[in-house]
Design a protein around this motif. Structure first.
Motif, short mmCIF file in Angstrom:
data_model
loop_
_atom_site.label_atom_id
_atom_site.label_comp_id
_atom_site.label_asym_id
_atom_site.label_seq_id
_atom_site.Cartn_x
_atom_site.Cartn_y
_atom_site.Cartn_z
N ALA A 69 0.82 -1.21 0.00
CA ALA A 69 0.00 0.00 0.00
C ALA A 69 0.86 1.26 0.00
N GLU A 70 2.01 1.21 0.69
CA GLU A 70 2.93 2.36 0.72
C GLU A 70 3.60 2.53 -0.64
N ARG A 71 4.01 1.43 -1.26
CA ARG A 71 4.63 1.50 -2.58
C ARG A 71 3.65 2.07 -3.60
N ILE A 72 2.40 1.63 -3.51
CA ILE A 72 1.38 2.11 -4.45
C ILE A 72 1.11 3.60 -4.23
N ALA A 73 1.19 4.02 -2.96
CA ALA A 73 1.03 5.46 -2.66
C ALA A 73 2.12 6.27 -3.35
N GLY A 74 3.34 5.72 -3.40
CA GLY A 74 4.43 6.40 -4.09
C GLY A 74 4.15 6.53 -5.58
N LEU A 75 3.61 5.47 -6.17
CA LEU A 75 3.24 5.50 -7.60
C LEU A 75 2.15 6.54 -7.84
N ALA A 76 1.14 6.56 -6.95
CA ALA A 76 0.03 7.51 -7.11
C ALA A 76 0.54 8.96 -7.00
N THR A 77 1.46 9.18 -6.06
CA THR A 77 2.03 10.52 -5.90
C THR A 77 2.80 10.94 -7.15
N GLU A 78 3.55 10.01 -7.71
CA GLU A 78 4.31 10.29 -8.93
C GLU A 78 3.38 10.63 -10.08
N MET A 79 2.28 9.88 -10.21
CA MET A 79 1.29 10.16 -11.25
C MET A 79 0.69 11.55 -11.07
N ALA A 80 0.25 11.82 -9.84
CA ALA A 80 -0.48 13.07 -9.57
C ALA A 80 0.42 14.30 -9.63
N SER A 81 1.73 14.09 -9.60
CA SER A 81 2.65 15.23 -9.63
C SER A 81 2.69 15.91 -10.99
N GLU A 82 2.19 15.23 -12.01
CA GLU A 82 2.22 15.80 -13.36
C GLU A 82 0.90 16.52 -13.66
N GLU A 83 1.01 17.75 -14.07
CA GLU A 83 -0.18 18.55 -14.35
C GLU A 83 -1.03 17.88 -15.43
N GLY A 84 -2.34 17.82 -15.19
CA GLY A 84 -3.25 17.24 -16.17
C GLY A 84 -3.54 15.77 -15.95
N VAL A 85 -2.82 15.12 -15.02
CA VAL A 85 -3.05 13.70 -14.74
C VAL A 85 -4.06 13.56 -13.60
N ARG A 86 -5.09 12.77 -13.83
CA ARG A 86 -6.10 12.52 -12.78
C ARG A 86 -6.03 11.05 -12.38
N LEU A 87 -5.96 10.78 -11.08
CA LEU A 87 -5.92 9.40 -10.61
C LEU A 87 -7.27 8.73 -10.86
N PRO A 88 -7.25 7.51 -11.38
CA PRO A 88 -8.52 6.84 -11.69
C PRO A 88 -9.35 6.59 -10.44
N GLY A 89 -10.64 6.87 -10.57
CA GLY A 89 -11.57 6.69 -9.46
C GLY A 89 -11.89 7.96 -8.71
N ARG A 90 -11.02 8.97 -8.82
CA ARG A 90 -11.20 10.18 -8.01
C ARG A 90 -12.46 10.96 -8.39
N ARG A 91 -12.79 11.00 -9.68
CA ARG A 91 -13.97 11.77 -10.10
C ARG A 91 -15.23 11.22 -9.44
N GLY A 92 -15.41 9.89 -9.50
CA GLY A 92 -16.58 9.28 -8.89
C GLY A 92 -16.58 9.42 -7.38
N GLN A 93 -15.41 9.25 -6.75
CA GLN A 93 -15.33 9.40 -5.30
C GLN A 93 -15.70 10.81 -4.86
N ASN A 94 -15.19 11.82 -5.58
CA ASN A 94 -15.49 13.21 -5.23
C ASN A 94 -16.95 13.54 -5.47
N ALA A 95 -17.52 13.00 -6.57
CA ALA A 95 -18.93 13.24 -6.87
C ALA A 95 -19.81 12.65 -5.78
N ARG A 96 -19.47 11.45 -5.31
CA ARG A 96 -20.27 10.81 -4.26
C ARG A 96 -20.16 11.57 -2.94
N ARG A 97 -18.94 12.06 -2.63
CA ARG A 97 -18.78 12.86 -1.41
C ARG A 97 -19.66 14.11 -1.45
N ALA A 98 -19.64 14.77 -2.62
CA ALA A 98 -20.46 15.98 -2.78
C ALA A 98 -21.94 15.64 -2.63
#
Length: 329
Positions: free
Chosen positions: A280-309
């Motif tokens: 889980a920690e290794r995957i967090a590092g991968l996710a951080t690396e992905m998200a560090s690039e402008e324009g990259v959205r982590l998969p699943g975030r749109r639905g998670q944020n919509a449900r929270r709202a």
């Protein structure tokens, strides 16, 4: 119309109960459809209620069915959806597979005599929230041809995946192997809108932007030959492995005619700590690396944020959709 998630779930649940569906099943189905709506997956959300109810009324879906699980091997859970809705079978899988995965390192859930799998992201995410990885495969009534063919053979045959991420929401991937999910074409038909080019072919195999022609024709596979090959893989994993109807044998999810669809779903649930304690920690590092690039959205975030709202602010649902649901009571 604006309503809270609880109000929406209560309305949908009451309509299913009014049509003879068991109360615990009605609750499971209502939660799945409302949360699909909340995640912005409208083709799998409240617009499905009339078709689901029509099938309960005709007997195509058994609203009184109770899903039953058996354990033929140490790492295998078989779930018989008993020609009922799929969501109660998924609830059993979510309740029982985690303990098996933690004990064995990996668990296989095989669901048969099942129905529409809905938004599979919502199912696999429930495992990731418990620290487990999950893969899910489902077949659906035939709407795509084999590559080079013109005969309906495969369904849109979705694949979903979720993994825990240390300190973050899970990463969730959910995709149909057609260019778009069939529910989007259904929603366009209901709204009287055209569809973009590249989504579908008419009955003669010609590209179309008419959702009615698309409904009578073929869905386009995502990625051409590659998508068609993956649809075959999912067909084997979801129907071949579970003893369910293949897509070309299954009746429609959209109307009340014919026998039960009797499709299948397969879940593979993995305890990542069985092979790498730091997964889980290794995957967090991968996710951080992905998200560090402008324009990259982590998969699943749109639905998670919509449900929270939606949980905080409620849902805005078209008046005609609510009217159609209320009319079914």
């Amino acid at each position: 119309m604006h309503m809270t998630l609880i109000e929406a779930e209560t309305l949908v649940e009451s309509v299913f109960e009014a049509n003879g569906v068991l109360s615990e099943t009605a609750r499971s189905v209502a939660r799945a459809l409302v949360h699909a709506e909340a995640a912005g997956q409208y083709g799998h959300g409240l617009r499905r209620v009339p078709a689901y109810i029509g099938q309960a009324r005709s007997g195509k879906v058994d609203g009184r069915a109770k899903a039953v699980a058996t354990r033929p091997r140490p790492a295998v859970l078989l779930v018989d959806a008993a020609f009922g809705y799929a969501y109660p079978a998924f609830d059993i899988a979510v309740a029982e597979l985690p303990a098996i995965a933690r004990e064995q390192g990996i668990a296989l859930g095989a669901v048969h005599r099942s129905h529409h799998a809905g938004v599979m992201a919502l199912t696999v995410e429930r495992f990731a929230e418990q620290g487990l990885m999950a893969l899910m495969f489902a077949n659906a009534p035939a709407s795509m041809a084999a590559w080079g063919g013109r005969k309906r053979l495969f369904g849109t045959n979705p694949i979903a995946f979720a993994t825990p991420v240390a300190g973050e929401d899970p990463l969730v991937i959910d995709l149909a192997l057609s260019t778009v999910a069939a529910g989007k074409i259904m929603a366009a038909r209901q709204r009287g809108e055209s569809i973009p080019e590249g989504w579908a072919f008419d009955a003669n195999g010609k590209p179309t932007t008419d959702p009615h022609e698309a409904h009578r024709g073929l869905m386009a596979p995502s990625g051409g030959a590659k998508g068609a090959a993956l649809a075959l893989m999912v067909e084997v994993l979801s129907a071949g492995l579970t003893g369910s109807s293949f897509s070309y044998e299954a009746s429609s999810f959209m109307d009340e005619k014919g026998p039960p669809p009797s499709v299948g779903q397969t879940l593979v649930v993995i305890d990542p700590s069985a092979s790498a304690a730091s997964a889980a920690e290794r995957i967090a590092g991968l996710a951080t690396e992905m998200a560090s690039e402008e324009g990259v959205r982590l998969p699943g975030r749109r639905g998670q944020n919509a449900r929270r709202a939606a949980i905080e602010q409620g849902l805005d649902v078209e008046d005609d959709v609510i009217a159609a649901i209320r009319a079914l009571a």
